[in-house]
Design an enzyme around this catalytic site. Structure first.
Site: not given
Ligand code: CDP
Length: 806
Positions: A237, A384-385, A760
């Protein structure tokens, strides 16, 4: 102008710029099976590596015997910690300032920890080889329960830290303690609680879970002995960070390392950190002189690479009788597993958890986080945050519902009463953030009107009466959630990774024919950057998005950037893209002025070119300007049309949203039905409404999974009991509810195009909406708080404990 002259609307539409539901250009290759993922990389003579992993969660490693393994046809080498010590790579630094064993060095600290790396001519031979490595273990007492980690007699996990009374984040209180992080004014907060008319206190746990992307973590490392160059294809990423980390720990010159992240099949935070597989594959390639591939299987991914959450949050709110909040006090016990390998900006041991005051105007607050070691896998990634923001949102959103219950107030009304008001922005929170913009009341009211909230509450009251009369066995819950996120790490004054400021970058190069290529430091894992980044450029410089090729993920060609996670791409790289485009536009304006024989100030930008003010027929299109940039620039000007921008944002962005979940639960079976789920998101300026909707659908599905069953669970002996998709809840289209989406637009005042992140948000807001729905349903039976995940069995158990089931 004749009938064939395109209208302004047609010219704007032809660009497919910001606001357009442009179809995802990357899907052409994905839907045809033509993506190029790491496992598609096949290099001549490539070898394969696989891990021997520990069956024990805590044990001393007495002996590793590889003699039988080396006899397996195709097996070429067995790498252990002893091998890695010869190149000083037995341990590696973590992003959180700790160190982590690459391969078991004397002991193992969690089940499935990497013990040895078998290198073979193919994957099957490597697998046969690992079964022949004989490891002698001496089991040690196991620590699973975080609440027992700091008992006086708790087993010593990290013997390498013996005698160390402080770590990367200050003093350590116990041999299993990592750090204590405090924020806020303790005295003022304690005083607010002393004066409070009403208080609530609850231990709210956010269980351990896992990002589990479709594609697991993997790499191919190829060392060229002649050139002394290492090429790494990997599921990264943040490719540039990986290059720098490899350079620092392997002591290879950074220009001789080439990191390439090809297509990535989902990341969700799982692919931010550095894993033993990367180091072992690189060492194996250096040793053998051949490319080495390492591909995790699903069980390895779930049990050994970075987990998420595992926060146990004792939460207190002080309030008046009328429901005005006056203070917030939170203590978090953060279970980091065997090594502190949290992926947070360096100065933030608990990420941005201090956004825990949420969307509410708390005059005072105090937060303390204790990080501790246990015999579990390391990690703590932003699944996802944005860096522990989802934990914070869950904490405050559950607590507000608990307060509403105690005050006998409607949870939506309680929130409306305590929201930060539009005129208070930019708002300074009691725990240190400056919220850039927001209009919470409008969003909440839109949610309430769109869902007919009042009618739903009426229906709930009727259903409750019917339940009491014995006419139904279903209880109905309304889960309200209003979240504020903090995304876009980040301003260099606040955020760095290993000392590198968290800016991001964009380089745009326009070609003579009016087409161009744009490269960024970000890396899409499915978010559609190739589509949306071109849309920003299209609107900024008036060249159709289709004429802009977007390229990410190659450290040799992309400008340095800190990567994609925590919804930071739009707030940071999105801004860099707009700024680079504006540099192009500024030079284009000079070229147009020269060609049109006017002063630059006499030109105005008009959708797809420059026009002379007051003389509309004198116009030069951006396409023609691109050509001119390569043959007739003004005297003294360099030819060409390209620009680069490194953008260090002045602040983060603060997206927000109002969600509602309507759920029915059958008390006799625990089976729930999500009848409705409404999600209103405000992410400021919307680049591509269709992609935003896709992001929201995906994030809500993950929120549904986490709240309703997805969990990494350990038994008392430290065995992972949810190590495959047989046990780890991964919802399919069959279970996933229908999503209703909506929006308001409150632009960010400091972002060049006013955009905030969105990826997110649905997970951050979704989890509390689901959990509040379950808890709202059960509150009617007298419960205050039921811990997640809310699977059928736990729902049934709750109903039984509350006396609703015989
Ligand atoms: O960092 P990450 O890409 O995961 O998250 P993001 O910045 O929230 O962007 C996710 C996707 O949504 C990207 O394709 C963005 O361009 C798009 N997006 C958008 O269209 N409008 C926004 N205001 C925010 C994101």
């Amino acid at each position: 102008m004749n009938d064939l002259t395109p209208t302004r609307e047609q010219r704007t539409a032809a660009l497919e710029g910001m606001g357009c539901k442009r179809k995802r250009v990357e899907d052409i290759r994905f839907t045809q099976g033509r993506g190029n993922y790491v496992d598609d990389v096949k290099l001549p003579g490539m070898l394969h590596g696989d891990f021997v992993r520990s069956p024990h969660p805590h044990a001393r490693v007495k002996k590793i015997d590889d003699s039988e393994a080396l006899k397996v046809p195709g097996v070429l080498a067995v790498i252990t910690a002893e091998t890695l010590k010869t190149v000083n790579l037995a341990w590696m630094p973590t992003l959180a300032g700790d160190v982590q064993m690459v391969l078991a060095d004397g002991k193992v600290l969690f089940q499935n920890q990497e013990v040895a790396f078998v290198v073979a001519t193919d994957r099957y031979a490597a697998d046969d080889g690992i079964n022949k490595v004989i490891v002698e273990y001496e089991p040690l007492p196991v620590l699973v329960d975080p609440f027992k980690a700091m008992d006086a007699d708790a087993p010593v996990l990290r013997e390498d830290l013996a005698g160390k009374t402080s770590g990367a984040h200050g003093p350590r209180k116990h041999h299993n303690h990592i750090f204590e992080w405090t924020v806020g004014d303790k005295e003022m907060t304690d005083a607010a609680f002393k004066k409070a008319e009403v208080t609530i206190k609850e231990m709210i746990s956010y269980h351990r879970t896992h990002p589990s992307p479709l594609e697991t973590c993997q790499c191919v490392c190829s060392f060229d002995k002649i050139k002394g160059e290492l090429t790494i294809y990997g599921t990264f990423q943040a490719p540039h960070v990986i290059r720098t980390v490899v350079s620092l720990i392997a002591k290879l010159p950074e220009q001789k390392i080439h990191v390439i992240a090809p297509d990535i099949g989902g990341g969700f935070g799982n692919k931010v950190g550095a894993y033993p597989g990367y180091i072992c594959a690189a060492v194996a390639s250096i040793v053998t002189g051949k490319p080495v591939k390492w591909v995790e299987d699903r069980i390895e991914n779930l049990t050994a690479t970075s987990f998420a959450r595992d926060y146990h949050m004792t939460t207190e709110i002080a309030a008046t009788k009328e429901g005005k909040v006056t203070g917030l006090r939170v203590h978090v016990l953060a279970d980091h597993g065997a090594f502190d390998a949290c992926a947070d900006p360096s100065k933030w041991p608990a990420g941005f958890f201090n956004i825990v005051t949420g969307s509410y105007d708390f005059p005072v607050a105090h937060l303390a986080v204790d990080g501790i070691y246990t015999n579990k896998a390391p990690g703590g990634v932003a699944y996802r945050c944005s860096f522990r923001v989802t934990e914070a949102a869950y904490c405050i959103e559950r607590a507000m519902d608990i307060l509403a219950q105690k005050l006998n107030m409607d949870p939506a009304e309680l929130r409306l009463k305590n929201f930060i008001k539009p005129e208070q922005f930019p708002y300074h929170s009691a725990l240190g953030w400056e919220y850039d913009s927001g209009d919470y009341h409008t969003a909440m009211k839109k949610m309430m009107e769109s869902t007919d909230y009042t009618a739903l509450r009426k229906e709930q009251a009727e259903k409750r009466a019917a339940f009491k009369r014995g006419e139904t066995r279903e209880i109905m819950g309304l889960g309200v959630s209003f979240f504020t996120e903090i995304v876009g790490a980040g301003p260099s004054k606040n955020c760095d990774i290993l000392g590198i400021a968290m800016f991001d970058s964009c380089e745009i190069r326009m070609h003579p024919t009016g087409a161009g290529i744009a490269r960024m430091g970000t890396k899409s894992q499915g978010q559609g950057h190739e589509t949306t980044w071109a849309q920003i450029i299209a609107t900024e410089i008036g060249i159709p998005a289709d004429n802009i090729m977007v390229e990410e993920g190659n450290t040799d060609t992309a400008p340095y950037g800190l990567g994609t996670y925590g919804s930071r791409s739009t707030p940071v790289a999105g801004a860099a893209i707009a700024m680079a485009a504006r540099k192009i536009k500024a030079k284009a304006q000079m070229i147009a002025a020269y060609k049109l024989e006017v002063h630059e100030d006499d030109l105005e930008f008009d959708i797809d070119g420059f026009r002379v003010k007051g003389l509309p027929e004198k116009y030069m299109s951006m396409k023609d300007i691109c050509w001119a940039a390569y043959n007739s620039v003004p005297p003294g000007m360099e030819p060409g049309l390209e620009a680069v921008s490194y953008y260090d944002p002045p602040n983060m962005t603060y997206p927000f949203g109002a969600y509602l979940c309507v759920m029915d639960i059958d008390v006799d079976t625990g089976v729930y039905k999500v009848r409705r789920f409404y999600a209103l998101d405000d992410c400021g300026t919307r680049i591509n409404p269709m992609i935003i909707e896709g992001q929201v659908h995906g994030g809500l599905t993950e929120a549904f999974a986490i709240a309703m069953g997805q969990e990494i669970r350990y038994d008392d002996a430290g065995n992972v009991v949810t190590g495959s998709f047989m046990d780890f809840f991964m919802p399919t289209a069959v279970e996933t509810p229908h999503w209703e989406t909506d929006f308001t637009v409150t632009p960010s005042p400091h972002h060049p195009i006013g955009a905030k992140g969105v990826g997110e948000s649905p997970n951050v807001g979704g989890v509390p909406a689901f959990s509040n729905a379950v808890n709202d349903a059960f509150s009617f039976l007298g419960s205050t708080h039921i811990q997640m995940p809310h699977d059928f069995w736990r729902n049934w158990k709750a109903a039984k404990e509350l006396g609703a089931v015989a």
